[in-house]
Design a protein around this motif. Structure first.
Motif, PDB file in Angstrom:
ATOM      1  N   MET A 208       0.835  -1.166   0.000  1.00 19.74           N
ATOM      2  CA  MET A 208       0.000   0.000   0.000  1.00 19.74           C
ATOM      3  C   MET A 208       0.890   1.242   0.000  1.00 19.74           C
ATOM      4  SD  MET A 208      -3.170   0.632   2.451  1.00 19.74           S
ATOM      5  CE  MET A 208      -2.901   1.796   3.715  1.00 19.74           C
ATOM      6  N   LYS A 209       0.752   2.069  -1.020  1.00 16.55           N
ATOM      7  CA  LYS A 209       1.539   3.275  -1.152  1.00 16.55           C
ATOM      8  C   LYS A 209       0.738   4.478  -0.687  1.00 16.55           C
ATOM      9  CE  LYS A 209       4.481   2.030  -4.999  1.00 16.55           C
ATOM     10  NZ  LYS A 209       4.919   2.413  -6.331  1.00 16.55           N
ATOM     11  N   ARG A 210       1.461   5.388  -0.069  1.00 18.99           N
ATOM     12  CA  ARG A 210       0.842   6.646   0.337  1.00 18.99           C
ATOM     13  C   ARG A 210       1.716   7.778  -0.152  1.00 18.99           C
ATOM     14  NH1 ARG A 210      -1.670   6.042   6.341  1.00 18.99           N
ATOM     15  NH2 ARG A 210      -2.738   4.092   5.947  1.00 18.99           N
ATOM     16  N   LYS A 211       1.106   8.834  -0.585  1.00 19.63           N
ATOM     17  CA  LYS A 211       1.834  10.012  -1.037  1.00 19.63           C
ATOM     18  C   LYS A 211       1.738  11.088   0.029  1.00 19.63           C
ATOM     19  CE  LYS A 211       1.380   9.375  -5.966  1.00 19.63           C
ATOM     20  NZ  LYS A 211       0.992   9.995  -7.222  1.00 19.63           N
ATOM     21  N   LEU A 212       2.831  11.754   0.212  1.00 19.28           N
ATOM     22  CA  LEU A 212       2.898  12.853   1.168  1.00 19.28           C
ATOM     23  C   LEU A 212       3.155  14.128   0.382  1.00 19.28           C
ATOM     24  CD1 LEU A 212       3.044  13.816   4.133  1.00 19.28           C
ATOM     25  CD2 LEU A 212       5.492  13.389   4.008  1.00 19.28           C
ATOM     26  N   ILE A 213       2.307  15.077   0.511  1.00 19.90           N
ATOM     27  CA  ILE A 213       2.453  16.347  -0.192  1.00 19.90           C
ATOM     28  C   ILE A 213       2.840  17.407   0.833  1.00 19.90           C
ATOM     29  CG2 ILE A 213       1.285  18.080  -1.583  1.00 19.90           C
ATOM     30  CD1 ILE A 213      -0.588  15.851  -2.560  1.00 19.90           C
ATOM     31  N   ILE A 214       3.979  18.051   0.569  1.00 13.03           N
ATOM     32  CA  ILE A 214       4.458  19.107   1.470  1.00 13.03           C
ATOM     33  C   ILE A 214       4.739  20.358   0.651  1.00 13.03           C
ATOM     34  CG2 ILE A 214       5.411  17.522   3.162  1.00 13.03           C
ATOM     35  CD1 ILE A 214       8.161  18.021   1.989  1.00 13.03           C
ATOM     36  N   THR A 215       4.738  21.479   1.337  1.00 15.32           N
ATOM     37  CA  THR A 215       5.016  22.741   0.664  1.00 15.32           C
ATOM     38  C   THR A 215       6.523  22.943   0.563  1.00 15.32           C
ATOM     39  OG1 THR A 215       5.014  24.000   2.714  1.00 15.32           O
ATOM     40  CG2 THR A 215       2.892  23.751   1.578  1.00 15.32           C
ATOM     41  N   GLU A 216       6.894  23.949  -0.190  1.00 16.65           N
ATOM     42  CA  GLU A 216       8.313  24.235  -0.381  1.00 16.65           C
ATOM     43  C   GLU A 216       8.975  24.676   0.928  1.00 16.65           C
ATOM     44  OE1 GLU A 216      10.625  27.061  -3.381  1.00 16.65           O
ATOM     45  OE2 GLU A 216       8.868  26.094  -4.265  1.00 16.65           O
ATOM     46  N   SER A 217       8.278  25.449   1.721  1.00 20.84           N
ATOM     47  CA  SER A 217       8.851  25.900   3.000  1.00 20.84           C
ATOM     48  C   SER A 217       9.021  24.723   3.972  1.00 20.84           C
ATOM     49  CB  SER A 217       7.974  26.982   3.626  1.00 20.84           C
ATOM     50  OG  SER A 217       6.691  26.476   3.905  1.00 20.84           O
ATOM     51  N   GLN A 218       8.096  23.776   3.938  1.00 20.86           N
ATOM     52  CA  GLN A 218       8.243  22.588   4.778  1.00 20.86           C
ATOM     53  C   GLN A 218       9.437  21.760   4.331  1.00 20.86           C
ATOM     54  OE1 GLN A 218       4.324  20.964   4.138  1.00 20.86           O
ATOM     55  NE2 GLN A 218       3.574  21.660   6.143  1.00 20.86           N
ATOM     56  N   LEU A 219       9.642  21.649   3.016  1.00 20.71           N
ATOM     57  CA  LEU A 219      10.791  20.912   2.494  1.00 20.71           C
ATOM     58  C   LEU A 219      12.097  21.567   2.919  1.00 20.71           C
ATOM     59  CD1 LEU A 219      11.963  18.681   0.667  1.00 20.71           C
ATOM     60  CD2 LEU A 219      11.790  20.303  -1.227  1.00 20.71           C
ATOM     61  N   LYS A 220      12.158  22.892   2.866  1.00 19.01           N
ATOM     62  CA  LYS A 220      13.369  23.606   3.280  1.00 19.01           C
ATOM     63  C   LYS A 220      13.663  23.384   4.757  1.00 19.01           C
ATOM     64  CE  LYS A 220      13.322  27.257  -0.160  1.00 19.01           C
ATOM     65  NZ  LYS A 220      13.190  28.700  -0.413  1.00 19.01           N
ATOM     66  N   SER A 221      12.634  23.451   5.589  1.00 22.65           N
ATOM     67  CA  SER A 221      12.861  23.270   7.027  1.00 22.65           C
ATOM     68  C   SER A 221      13.267  21.831   7.348  1.00 22.65           C
ATOM     69  CB  SER A 221      11.624  23.662   7.829  1.00 22.65           C
ATOM     70  OG  SER A 221      10.548  22.807   7.535  1.00 22.65           O
ATOM     71  N   ILE A 222      12.712  20.858   6.637  1.00 30.21           N
ATOM     72  CA  ILE A 222      13.088  19.455   6.869  1.00 30.21           C
ATOM     73  C   ILE A 222      14.525  19.208   6.433  1.00 30.21           C
ATOM     74  CG2 ILE A 222      12.646  17.082   6.115  1.00 30.21           C
ATOM     75  CD1 ILE A 222       9.665  17.815   6.034  1.00 30.21           C
ATOM     76  N   THR A 223      14.903  19.704   5.249  1.00 30.37           N
ATOM     77  CA  THR A 223      16.277  19.495   4.777  1.00 30.37           C
ATOM     78  C   THR A 223      17.273  20.237   5.657  1.00 30.37           C
ATOM     79  OG1 THR A 223      15.984  21.279   3.170  1.00 30.37           O
ATOM     80  CG2 THR A 223      15.682  19.026   2.378  1.00 30.37           C
ATOM     81  N   LYS A 224      16.909  21.421   6.126  1.00 30.43           N
ATOM     82  CA  LYS A 224      17.799  22.154   7.028  1.00 30.43           C
ATOM     83  C   LYS A 224      18.015  21.368   8.322  1.00 30.43           C
ATOM     84  CE  LYS A 224      18.230  26.538   9.462  1.00 30.43           C
ATOM     85  NZ  LYS A 224      17.567  27.781   9.822  1.00 30.43           N
ATOM     86  N   PHE A 225      16.958  20.796   8.849  1.00 27.40           N
ATOM     87  CA  PHE A 225      17.054  19.991  10.063  1.00 27.40           C
ATOM     88  C   PHE A 225      17.922  18.755   9.840  1.00 27.40           C
ATOM     89  CE2 PHE A 225      15.446  16.460  12.680  1.00 27.40           C
ATOM     90  CZ  PHE A 225      15.698  16.970  13.942  1.00 27.40           C
ATOM     91  N   LEU A 226      17.729  18.081   8.717  1.00 23.72           N
ATOM     92  CA  LEU A 226      18.508  16.870   8.437  1.00 23.72           C
ATOM     93  C   LEU A 226      19.978  17.171   8.199  1.00 23.72           C
ATOM     94  CD1 LEU A 226      16.024  14.925   6.143  1.00 23.72           C
ATOM     95  CD2 LEU A 226      16.617  14.421   8.511  1.00 23.72           C
ATOM     96  N   VAL A 227      20.268  18.279   7.509  1.00 23.84           N
ATOM     97  CA  VAL A 227      21.658  18.630   7.222  1.00 23.84           C
ATOM     98  C   VAL A 227      22.379  19.043   8.502  1.00 23.84           C
ATOM     99  CG1 VAL A 227      23.101  20.339   6.062  1.00 23.84           C
ATOM    100  CG2 VAL A 227      21.311  19.189   4.800  1.00 23.84           C
ATOM    101  N   GLU A 228      21.727  19.785   9.371  1.00 24.83           N
ATOM    102  CA  GLU A 228      22.368  20.267  10.588  1.00 24.83           C
ATOM    103  C   GLU A 228      22.666  19.142  11.573  1.00 24.83           C
ATOM    104  OE1 GLU A 228      19.868  23.238  12.243  1.00 24.83           O
ATOM    105  OE2 GLU A 228      20.557  24.780  10.877  1.00 24.83           O
ATOM    106  N   ASN A 229      21.910  18.081  11.535  1.00 22.56           N
ATOM    107  CA  ASN A 229      22.035  17.053  12.554  1.00 22.56           C
ATOM    108  C   ASN A 229      22.793  15.815  12.119  1.00 22.56           C
ATOM    109  OD1 ASN A 229      20.660  18.584  14.441  1.00 22.56           O
ATOM    110  ND2 ASN A 229      18.694  17.932  13.642  1.00 22.56           N
TER     111      ASN A 229
END
Length: 114
Positions: free
Chosen positions: A1-22
């Motif tokens: 069962m596949k699910r798609k997650l739709i996020i905004t551009e600002s959410q993507l930036k905050s997630i990548t910033k969090f992942l890169v910093e940690n």
């Protein structure tokens, strides 16, 4: 069962910033970058080779003002940080010299042990 997650551009930036910093990789690159900034300055040495004047990139040691070549700096960093690979340290020095380190991310994706 596949699910798609739709996020905004600002959410993507905050997630990548969090992942890169940690990440460990990012924190090690930042630590090496601050070590280089505190102890070395980028310089260009002009030397005479036969009848021509040539230039090469070197580093000035802030403490005493002596010049050190990139190869000698790499040898010193290998002794100072033996748990990291030569390729990784070389890439950190090259990217620092060319101002390509961006938030702890190198221009090439190289592992810590390479």
């Amino acid at each position: 069962m596949k699910r798609k997650l739709i996020i905004t551009e600002s959410q993507l930036k905050s997630i990548t910033k969090f992942l890169v910093e940690n990440t460990d990789h990012s924190s090690i690159v930042k630590m090496l970058e601050t070590d280089l900034n505190k102890n070395y300055r980028k310089a260009i040495e002009t030397y005479r080779d036969g009848n021509q004047y040539k230039q090469r990139k070197v580093f000035e040691i802030i403490f005493d003002g002596n010049l050190i070549t990139p190869d000698k700096l790499l040898k010193y960093f290998k002794l100072k940080h033996p748990s990291y690979g030569v390729g990784f340290l070389k890439q950190v020095i090259q990217d620092w010299c060319d101002d390509k380190i961006n938030n702890g991310v190198l221009s090439k994706n190289i592992g810590l042990k390479e």
